[in-house]
Design a protein around this motif. Structure first.
Motif, PDB file in Angstrom:
ATOM      1  N   GLN A   1      15.897  87.706 -48.640  1.00 48.02           N
ATOM      2  CA  GLN A   1      16.052  86.724 -49.720  1.00 48.02           C
ATOM      3  C   GLN A   1      14.728  86.260 -50.315  1.00 48.02           C
ATOM      4  O   GLN A   1      14.653  85.947 -51.484  1.00 48.02           O
ATOM      5  CB  GLN A   1      16.819  85.490 -49.217  1.00 48.02           C
ATOM      6  CG  GLN A   1      18.251  85.776 -48.894  1.00 48.02           C
ATOM      7  CD  GLN A   1      18.938  86.541 -50.019  1.00 48.02           C
ATOM      8  OE1 GLN A   1      18.787  86.211 -51.184  1.00 48.02           O
ATOM      9  NE2 GLN A   1      19.661  87.581 -49.659  1.00 48.02           N
ATOM     10  N   ALA A   2      13.724  86.156 -49.475  1.00 48.01           N
ATOM     11  CA  ALA A   2      12.441  85.645 -49.959  1.00 48.01           C
ATOM     12  C   ALA A   2      11.344  86.524 -49.385  1.00 48.01           C
ATOM     13  O   ALA A   2      10.584  86.094 -48.519  1.00 48.01           O
ATOM     14  CB  ALA A   2      12.268  84.196 -49.527  1.00 48.01           C
ATOM     15  N   PRO A   3      11.298  87.803 -49.823  1.00 49.20           N
ATOM     16  CA  PRO A   3      10.324  88.711 -49.225  1.00 49.20           C
ATOM     17  C   PRO A   3       8.903  88.202 -49.439  1.00 49.20           C
ATOM     18  O   PRO A   3       8.596  87.662 -50.505  1.00 49.20           O
ATOM     19  CB  PRO A   3      10.556  90.046 -49.939  1.00 49.20           C
ATOM     20  CG  PRO A   3      11.395  89.734 -51.120  1.00 49.20           C
ATOM     21  CD  PRO A   3      12.058  88.415 -50.892  1.00 49.20           C
ATOM     22  N   ARG A   4       8.118  88.335 -48.412  1.00 49.00           N
ATOM     23  CA  ARG A   4       6.721  87.940 -48.551  1.00 49.00           C
ATOM     24  C   ARG A   4       6.031  88.944 -49.458  1.00 49.00           C
ATOM     25  O   ARG A   4       6.364  90.111 -49.461  1.00 49.00           O
ATOM     26  CB  ARG A   4       6.037  87.972 -47.185  1.00 49.00           C
ATOM     27  CG  ARG A   4       6.366  86.801 -46.307  1.00 49.00           C
ATOM     28  CD  ARG A   4       5.603  86.965 -45.025  1.00 49.00           C
ATOM     29  NE  ARG A   4       4.234  87.381 -45.307  1.00 49.00           N
ATOM     30  CZ  ARG A   4       3.277  86.557 -45.712  1.00 49.00           C
ATOM     31  NH1 ARG A   4       3.506  85.286 -45.826  1.00 49.00           N
ATOM     32  NH2 ARG A   4       2.077  87.018 -45.979  1.00 49.00           N
ATOM     33  N   GLU A   5       5.058  88.455 -50.194  1.00 46.58           N
ATOM     34  CA  GLU A   5       4.317  89.374 -51.043  1.00 46.58           C
ATOM     35  C   GLU A   5       3.424  90.239 -50.150  1.00 46.58           C
ATOM     36  O   GLU A   5       2.729  89.705 -49.276  1.00 46.58           O
ATOM     37  CB  GLU A   5       3.448  88.547 -51.986  1.00 46.58           C
ATOM     38  CG  GLU A   5       3.286  89.174 -53.339  1.00 46.58           C
ATOM     39  CD  GLU A   5       2.498  88.241 -54.236  1.00 46.58           C
ATOM     40  OE1 GLU A   5       1.376  88.629 -54.584  1.00 46.58           O
ATOM     41  OE2 GLU A   5       2.983  87.138 -54.525  1.00 46.58           O
ATOM     42  N   ALA A   6       3.476  91.557 -50.352  1.00 46.64           N
ATOM     43  CA  ALA A   6       2.666  92.443 -49.507  1.00 46.64           C
ATOM     44  C   ALA A   6       1.184  92.280 -49.845  1.00 46.64           C
ATOM     45  O   ALA A   6       0.820  92.002 -50.992  1.00 46.64           O
ATOM     46  CB  ALA A   6       3.094  93.882 -49.717  1.00 46.64           C
ATOM     47  N   LEU A   7       0.335  92.423 -48.840  1.00 44.23           N
ATOM     48  CA  LEU A   7      -1.110  92.364 -49.071  1.00 44.23           C
ATOM     49  C   LEU A   7      -1.615  93.769 -49.373  1.00 44.23           C
ATOM     50  O   LEU A   7      -0.973  94.751 -49.003  1.00 44.23           O
ATOM     51  CB  LEU A   7      -1.804  91.806 -47.826  1.00 44.23           C
ATOM     52  CG  LEU A   7      -1.371  90.398 -47.420  1.00 44.23           C
ATOM     53  CD1 LEU A   7      -1.927  90.028 -46.064  1.00 44.23           C
ATOM     54  CD2 LEU A   7      -1.846  89.408 -48.475  1.00 44.23           C
ATOM     55  N   HIS A   8      -2.754  93.846 -50.031  1.00 41.10           N
ATOM     56  CA  HIS A   8      -3.268  95.162 -50.417  1.00 41.10           C
ATOM     57  C   HIS A   8      -4.684  95.362 -49.936  1.00 41.10           C
ATOM     58  O   HIS A   8      -5.477  94.440 -49.924  1.00 41.10           O
ATOM     59  CB  HIS A   8      -3.253  95.312 -51.945  1.00 41.10           C
ATOM     60  CG  HIS A   8      -1.872  95.385 -52.498  1.00 41.10           C
ATOM     61  ND1 HIS A   8      -1.240  96.561 -52.769  1.00 41.10           N
ATOM     62  CD2 HIS A   8      -0.996  94.403 -52.792  1.00 41.10           C
ATOM     63  CE1 HIS A   8      -0.017  96.313 -53.205  1.00 41.10           C
ATOM     64  NE2 HIS A   8       0.143  94.999 -53.232  1.00 41.10           N
ATOM     65  N   TYR A   9      -4.977  96.607 -49.568  1.00 39.76           N
ATOM     66  CA  TYR A   9      -6.349  97.000 -49.285  1.00 39.76           C
ATOM     67  C   TYR A   9      -6.668  98.169 -50.203  1.00 39.76           C
ATOM     68  O   TYR A   9      -5.864  99.098 -50.337  1.00 39.76           O
ATOM     69  CB  TYR A   9      -6.506  97.442 -47.818  1.00 39.76           C
ATOM     70  CG  TYR A   9      -7.822  98.123 -47.557  1.00 39.76           C
ATOM     71  CD1 TYR A   9      -8.981  97.385 -47.322  1.00 39.76           C
ATOM     72  CD2 TYR A   9      -7.922  99.515 -47.587  1.00 39.76           C
ATOM     73  CE1 TYR A   9     -10.202  98.008 -47.113  1.00 39.76           C
ATOM     74  CE2 TYR A   9      -9.142 100.148 -47.378  1.00 39.76           C
ATOM     75  CZ  TYR A   9     -10.273  99.388 -47.138  1.00 39.76           C
ATOM     76  OH  TYR A   9     -11.470 100.006 -46.939  1.00 39.76           O
ATOM     77  N   LEU A  10      -7.812  98.135 -50.835  1.00 48.81           N
ATOM     78  CA  LEU A  10      -8.254  99.277 -51.619  1.00 48.81           C
ATOM     79  C   LEU A  10      -9.596  99.707 -51.055  1.00 48.81           C
ATOM     80  O   LEU A  10     -10.362  98.861 -50.579  1.00 48.81           O
ATOM     81  CB  LEU A  10      -8.442  98.884 -53.091  1.00 48.81           C
ATOM     82  CG  LEU A  10      -7.160  98.597 -53.864  1.00 48.81           C
ATOM     83  CD1 LEU A  10      -7.485  98.062 -55.253  1.00 48.81           C
ATOM     84  CD2 LEU A  10      -6.325  99.876 -53.972  1.00 48.81           C
ATOM     85  N   ALA A  11      -9.881 101.017 -51.095  1.00 50.50           N
ATOM     86  CA  ALA A  11     -11.157 101.507 -50.567  1.00 50.50           C
ATOM     87  C   ALA A  11     -12.278 100.647 -51.129  1.00 50.50           C
ATOM     88  O   ALA A  11     -12.329 100.393 -52.333  1.00 50.50           O
ATOM     89  CB  ALA A  11     -11.353 102.967 -50.965  1.00 50.50           C
TER      90      ALA A  11
END
Ligand SMILES: Cc1cc2nc3c(=O)[nH]c(=O)nc-3n(C[C@H](O)[C@H](O)[C@H](O)COP(=O)(O)O)c2cc1C
Length: 319
Positions: A151-161
């Motif tokens: 219902q309230a998915p957490r926002e995914a975190l991102h890693y970029l090179a």
């Protein structure tokens, strides 16, 4: 564990995380409220207790929902529904992302009709006898967390090179592992070893396994030169051993160990121990990948493993 979100609001967890709003005292909602709040916080939720209002409770809740920085998911008891339903009426979905109702009875038809148009989960209130059962409490937490993820998915975190290595480390920490102590002898014959969770099986035929060793380790030269080494998989009772082998000091002083065929230290009573001949060492960035051919193994599969996940020791929970 508690921190104050605002002067009149009790809350736990990172203020940046999606909010779970408890309507009513936490102990009236969960079998083991401290454990449940901790589980929610560890799953990346901010848990806030709605303050009791002296005047019109529904109006006060509505004001609180409007003031919160993000749309919360609500957890309430059946007794809390008379406050929650009018507070969410008409604009329910705009004010809350979902509703968990802890019920002692299945909702009546009339009750279900009156509910706001909002995704809801009815959770049976645990009876006194079942409240003390950790499996029941765990199942209750799992049901709530599963609902919140939908219902309230957490926002995914991102890693970029090129981003900060801490974010990459956090991403890698999402992979749950066991914990091992890798051992060998240094050039003077002294036993050496360190805690490592980078263990992996590689091949059954030939029998190959690996672990990764930081180049910064004081033991790099010992493992580079060693013809043999061992990997000891720790059981749940060996968390102190994991701590000792991750700190400096005499690591073998208080631990029982033995030798088999090659003289490398084997930790007595480990969940599993693999004695290996060094097969090859691959230089890989700031680590060495050390691959060993297993020459002998011993294991005691009835014990529970020590686990490591998101930077913390964990225990396996069979449900
Ligand atoms: C759970 C856990 C897992 C670890 N995994 C590794 C690993 O896979 N490789 C590694 O080089 N260090 C790993 N470490 C860190 C080493 O155990 C730690 O840095 C140790 O002090 C190194 O000792 P040394 O420099 O004497 O070899 C881990 C530590 C912990 C607590």
């Amino acid at each position: 564990m508690a921190d104050r979100a605002a002067q009149d609001v009790q809350g736990w967890g990172d203020p940046e995380d999606p909010i779970v709003l408890l309507i009513g005292a936490p102990e009236s909602l969960f079998a083991d409220w401290r454990r449940s709040v901790r589980a929610l916080v560890e799953a990346g939720r901010r848990v806030v207790v709605a303050p009791a209002a002296s005047e019109d409770e529904a109006a006060a809740l509505r004001r609180l929902l409007t003031d919160l920085p993000s749309r919360p998911a609500l957890i309430c008891s059946q007794a809390g529904l008379p406050t929650v339903i009018p507070a969410l009426q008409v604009t329910g979905p705009a004010l809350a992302s979902g509703l968990v109702v802890v019920t002692s009875d299945p909702p009546s038809h009339a009750d279900a009709e009156a509910r706001p148009e909002l995704a809801a989960l009815d959770l049976p209130l645990l009876t006194a006898a079942r409240r003390d059962d950790p499996d029941q409490a765990e199942a209750e937490n799992a049901a709530i967390l599963g609902f919140l993820e939908r219902q309230a998915p957490r926002e995914a975190l991102h890693y970029l090179a090129g981003s900060d290595p801490r974010t990459l480390r956090d991403a890698l920490g999402c992979f749950a592992t066991g914990v091992t102590v890798v051992t060998t002898r240094d050039q003077t014959g002294q036993p050496v070893g360190l805690t490592a969770n980078s263990f992996s099986s590689v091949s059954l035929d030939p029998p190959l396994i690996l672990f990764c060793l930081a180049r910064s380790s004081t033991n790099v030269e010992s493992f580079r030169q060693a013809e043999h080494f061992a990997i000891n998989v720790l059981h749940i009772g060996q968390q102190p051993t994991s701590g000792v082998f991750a700190r400096s000091g005499d690591r073998f002083q208080d631990v029982a160990w033995e030798t088999w065929d090659t003289g490398v230290p084997i930790l007595s009573g480990a969940l599993a121990s693999f004695e290996c001949a060094t097969d090859r060492i691959v230089e890989a960035g700031d680590h060495l990948v050390i691959i060993g051919r297993v020459t002998r193994a011993r294991f005691e599969p009835r014990r529970d493993p020590l686990l490591y996940f998101r930077g913390k020791y964990r225990r396996l929970h069979f449900s």
